[in-house]
Every structure is written in structure tokens, then in C-alpha cells.
Design a protein around this motif. Structure first.
Motif, PDB file in Angstrom:
ATOM      1  N   CYS A   1       0.852  -1.191   0.000  1.00  9.91           N
ATOM      2  CA  CYS A   1       0.000   0.000   0.000  1.00  9.91           C
ATOM      3  C   CYS A   1       0.881   1.232   0.000  1.00  9.91           C
ATOM      4  N   ASP A   2       0.274   2.343  -0.323  1.00 12.19           N
ATOM      5  CA  ASP A   2       1.026   3.592  -0.336  1.00 12.19           C
ATOM      6  C   ASP A   2       1.139   4.145   1.077  1.00 12.19           C
ATOM      7  N   HIS A   3       2.298   4.682   1.378  1.00 13.90           N
ATOM      8  CA  HIS A   3       2.544   5.267   2.687  1.00 13.90           C
ATOM      9  C   HIS A   3       2.701   6.776   2.546  1.00 13.90           C
ATOM     10  N   ASN A   4       2.143   7.494   3.475  1.00 16.53           N
ATOM     11  CA  ASN A   4       2.317   8.944   3.501  1.00 16.53           C
ATOM     12  C   ASN A   4       3.019   9.319   4.798  1.00 16.53           C
ATOM     13  N   ILE A   5       4.160   9.953   4.656  1.00 14.45           N
ATOM     14  CA  ILE A   5       4.975  10.354   5.804  1.00 14.45           C
ATOM     15  C   ILE A   5       5.031  11.875   5.840  1.00 14.45           C
ATOM     16  N   VAL A   6       4.713  12.448   6.979  1.00 15.73           N
ATOM     17  CA  VAL A   6       4.766  13.902   7.142  1.00 15.73           C
ATOM     18  C   VAL A   6       5.832  14.240   8.171  1.00 15.73           C
ATOM     19  N   THR A   7       6.772  15.082   7.772  1.00 16.37           N
ATOM     20  CA  THR A   7       7.882  15.460   8.650  1.00 16.37           C
ATOM     21  C   THR A   7       7.903  16.966   8.833  1.00 16.37           C
ATOM     22  N   ASN A   8       7.865  17.415  10.077  1.00 14.95           N
ATOM     23  CA  ASN A   8       7.988  18.847  10.368  1.00 14.95           C
ATOM     24  C   ASN A   8       9.462  19.190  10.527  1.00 14.95           C
ATOM     25  N   MET A   9       9.940  20.096   9.686  1.00 16.38           N
ATOM     26  CA  MET A   9      11.359  20.450   9.669  1.00 16.38           C
ATOM     27  C   MET A   9      11.601  21.692  10.537  1.00 16.38           C
ATOM     28  N   ARG A  10      11.418  21.539  11.830  1.00 17.07           N
ATOM     29  CA  ARG A  10      11.592  22.681  12.738  1.00 17.07           C
ATOM     30  C   ARG A  10      13.067  23.009  12.927  1.00 17.07           C
ATOM     31  N   GLN A  11      13.305  24.227  13.379  1.00 17.92           N
ATOM     32  CA  GLN A  11      14.653  24.684  13.713  1.00 17.92           C
ATOM     33  C   GLN A  11      15.598  24.587  12.512  1.00 17.92           C
ATOM     34  N   ASP A  12      15.079  24.855  11.342  1.00 15.92           N
ATOM     35  CA  ASP A  12      15.926  24.875  10.149  1.00 15.92           C
ATOM     36  C   ASP A  12      15.952  26.286   9.589  1.00 15.92           C
ATOM     37  N   ASP A  13      17.132  26.785   9.310  1.00  8.61           N
ATOM     38  CA  ASP A  13      17.287  28.124   8.756  1.00  8.61           C
ATOM     39  C   ASP A  13      18.215  28.041   7.549  1.00  8.61           C
TER      40      ASP A  13
END
Length: 397
Positions: free
Chosen positions: A325-337
Motif C-alpha cells: 500500500c502507499d505510505h504517507n509520511i509527514v515530517t515537520n522540519m523545525r529549527q531549520d534556517d
């Protein structure tokens, strides 16, 4: 040991504004700390430059500015800065109409390269607002003089963007297409010159250039004759803006900005690129997304300019562990400048010697000129389409 930097431009690029995250001086202070030495600020508007310097001298960053002098021109700076005050890096945050050419008055980077041999340059985007041919001549001169140059396409340095590149490489993917969407909040854009496409280059050349560059970063070289575009012009009913905080009547009608541009093109690889840029939102928050498509994959970068961009990855399921099956991954890229990462990289490269250190600069000048070519191709395609449309259509009264 100190690291000497010359700031060219005392405006919002180097010293910040309410409109966006640009503020190179603050990031230089964070990167270098007590090692930072700002040897000068070059800006023809002396009042602005002196105000910027006075603000820094009254701040916690004052030690970095005690040797700083204000100059009207590069020539003045060259006559004054010598010995221990020679700059190692010049941050070129002046408007694009002053650079990207070998024509006097539009040749800021070449002035710096001649005045300070051995000084590296960090040039803000876009590389110019003048003809593309001039940019190629500047690029040739940089190559001849072996000038180290990076261009401010900071999104290439984003952790999310680098993760997207890694996914493509690790899975041996062929990019099928890119889709960029940039919706601007215009209420705080009050500088009259920005709304004049003769001065700024227009919203694609000056602003959407970041997303055009990201598109090229993933899609590769663009077949320029394949570019097509449609625009909503300033004088069309959908182009009426209700929250302008300036008098647009001061801009000649033929120089006013389109409110929306929709463009498509073909990459040399066979992939397809699309871009939508809109001047529509009120307040200060932009709405931006960038997508890359490949077999089995959709990589979506949401709010890349924000403090916590989001990377949404749809990928194929794992065969052999139950139904695929298809997987959906959500990643929050905090503290990146990425602004900090790009400037930090430039400083590290200047400080290093030997080896192929230039390869660490993800946006070299010649590559940035290709992005500039694409933005102009989109602008002209939109203008040509609008002229043809206006010639065929008469609006009802």
C-alpha cells in the motif's frame, strides 16, 4: 582571528524587514560571533547606511562593527580598505538593477572583483534585472578571475530539500515533473519600485525566482522555447487589489505587475514543470508549496520559507509485509534556517583551502544565470500571451 566582511546595501536584505526572513547581518553575527568584523557598508543612500550602522553599534553585536565605515561607492571602499581591513567576503544585497552586467552603473559585482581581488562574493537573487547576455559576460569574467561566487538561492540548503534530493538518489528515481505554487501576501509590499517591473524585473524575475530555481534544481535544464504562460493583468477585473498601501498610479500602466502568472515548460530530461505565482493575499503570511513527482512518489514541501516547513512524502508500500500500500509520511522540519546554512557554507568555503571546496556551493553563479534565463522566458511568454489575448478579446462594458 577575525573574518572581514563588506556589506553592499544597507536595506532589508542585509538588515531585515517586516516582509520576510531576510537579514544577513544577523546570521553573520550568529555564525562568527566575536570573529566577525564588518569592515564597511556600501550604499549610495548615506542616511540609511548610517542609521543601520548606528543601530548595530547600539546593539549586542557592536564589537563586530567598531571598525565599520560607511561608503557611497565601491571605489570609495577600495580607497579606504587595505591591509588588515581587506574584506574576505562581500555580501551583495543591493537591488538587482545595479548588478549582473558589465555596463557601468549595472556592474556592481565586477567593481568588487576588480577592487578586491581574492574577495569572495555572495550575491542576492536574482542575479540582475537587466539583459541575460550581460549576466553571461559577468559569469565569464568571474571564471577568468577565479572569483568564488555564491548566489542566494537558500532553499537549496533547506534540510527538507536535501532530504528530497536524497530520496530521489537513494531510490534511483527519474523526476517526472515539478509543480511550484507561490501565493504572495502583498499588503506590506509598499516599495514603489517593487511594483514597477522595469525596476524590479517583475514578480517572476524578482520573487518567484526561488521556485523557478528549485524547479531547475530537481528537473534540470529547461528547454526554453517550450515555456508558455498566461497572466492576469493589472487592468483586468480579476486583477483589482483592495489592500494596496501605496499609490499605483505613480507607476506607468505598461510597467505595472501582473497579478497572476501560470506557466508550464519541458525539461531536457523529458519531465514537465509548472509554476503558479499569485499576488493576492492580505496580511504578512505567504502560501507556498513545491512538489516533485516520480514513479511511486510525490514529494511535497509546504511553507519552505516558514520557521517550521513541512515535508509530505507519499511513497510505495513495502512488498512482502502484507498487502502493498502507499505510505504517507509527514515530517515537520523545525529549527531549520537555510539562510544561515547558505551563509555558513560560504564562510566555511572561504576559510578552507585546497580540495574541491567550490562544490560545496550549491548555487554557483553560472547555474543561477540559467534560473534567471527561465524567469525572463516566463515573463516574456506571459506578456506575449496577454498582448495576443487583448488583441482578440473586447470586454463587455
Amino acid at each position: 582571528m577575525t573574518f572581514n566582511i563588506l556589506l553592499v546595501g544597507a536595506g532589508e536584505i542585509n538588515f531585515g524587514s517586516v516582509e520576510g526572513p531576510w537579514n544577513h547581518s544577523r546570521r553573520l553575527e550568529s555564525k562568527l560571533g566575536l570573529a566577525l568584523c564588518i569592515v564597511g557598508i556600501v550604499d549610495p543612500y548615506q542616511t540609511r547606511a548610517n542609521a543601520a550602522l548606528e543601530g548595530k553599534l547600539a546593539s549586542d553585536a557592536a564589537p563586530a562593527y567598531v571598525s565599520c565605515k560607511v561608503f557611497s561607492t565601491v571605489a570609495e571602499a577600495a580607497a579606504s580598505l587595505a591591509g588588515e581591513l581587506l574584506p574576505q567576503l562581500a555580501i551583495v544585497g543591493a537591488p538587482p538593477f545595479a548588478r549582473g552586467s558589465d555596463i557601468p552603473g549595472k556592474d556592481l559585482e565586477l567593481q568588487l572583483a576588480i577592487a578586491f581581488p581574492g574577495c569572495a562574493l555572495f550575491v542576492e537573487k536574482p542575479v540582475s534585472s537587466d539583459h541575460v547576455d550581460g549576466c553571461w559576460r559577468v559569469a565569464a569574467e568571474f571564471e577568468k578571475r577565479r572569483v568564488l561566487v555564491g548566489v542566494g538561492y537558500m532553499l537549496r540548503y533547506s534540510k527538507a530539500v536535501q532530504m528530497m534530493k536524497q530520496i530521489i538518489k537513494e531510490n534511483n528515481l527519474a523526476v517526472m515533473g515539478t509543480n511550484a505554487r507561490y501565493v504572495m501576501a502583498y499588503e506590506w509590499a509598499r516599495k514603489l519600485s517593487w511594483w514597477n517591473k522595469d525596476s524590479s524585473g517583475g514578480p517572476i524575475v524578482e520573487q518567484a525566482t526561488h521556485f523557478c530555481d528549485l524547479s531547475r534544481y530537481f528537473g534540470g535544464d529547461v528547454v526554453l522555447p517550450s515555456v508558455s504562460a498566461q497572466i492576469v493583468a493589472h487592468d483586468e477585473v480579476p486583477g483589482v487589489l483592495s489592500a494596496k498601501r501605496f499609490d499605483e498610479s505613480l507607476v506607468p500602466p505598461e510597467k505595472r505587475l501582473p497579478r497572476m502568472t501560470s506557466a508550464t515548460w519541458k525539461y531536457a530530461s523529458g519531465a514537465v514543470g509548472t509554476l503558479t505565482h499569485v499576488i493576492a493575499l492580505h496580511g504578512t503570511t505567504y502560501d507556498t508549496e513545491f512538489e516533485v513527482y516520480a514513479d511511486g512518489y510525490r514529494l511535497k514541501l509546504i511553507d519552505p520559507y516558514g520557521s517550521a516547513p513541512v515535508l509530505s512524502i507519499r511513497r510505495p508500500g513495502v512488498v512482502g509485509e502484507g498487502p502493498a500500500c502507499d505510505h504517507n509520511i509527514v515530517t515537520n522540519m523545525r529549527q531549520d534556517d537555510p539562510f544561515y546554512t547558505e551563509l555558513s557554507t560560504m564562510i566555511d568555503v572561504v576559510s578552507e583551502s585546497g580540495g574541491n571546496v567550490r562544490s560545496k556551493i550549491l548555487s554557483p553563479y553560472e547555474d543561477a544565470v540559467k534560473t534567471y534565463e527561465l524567469t525572463w522566458q516566463i515573463r516574456r511568454a506571459g506578456e506575449n500571451s496577454e498582448r495576443q489575448f487583448s488583441a482578440r478579446i473586447s470586454y463587455p462594458q
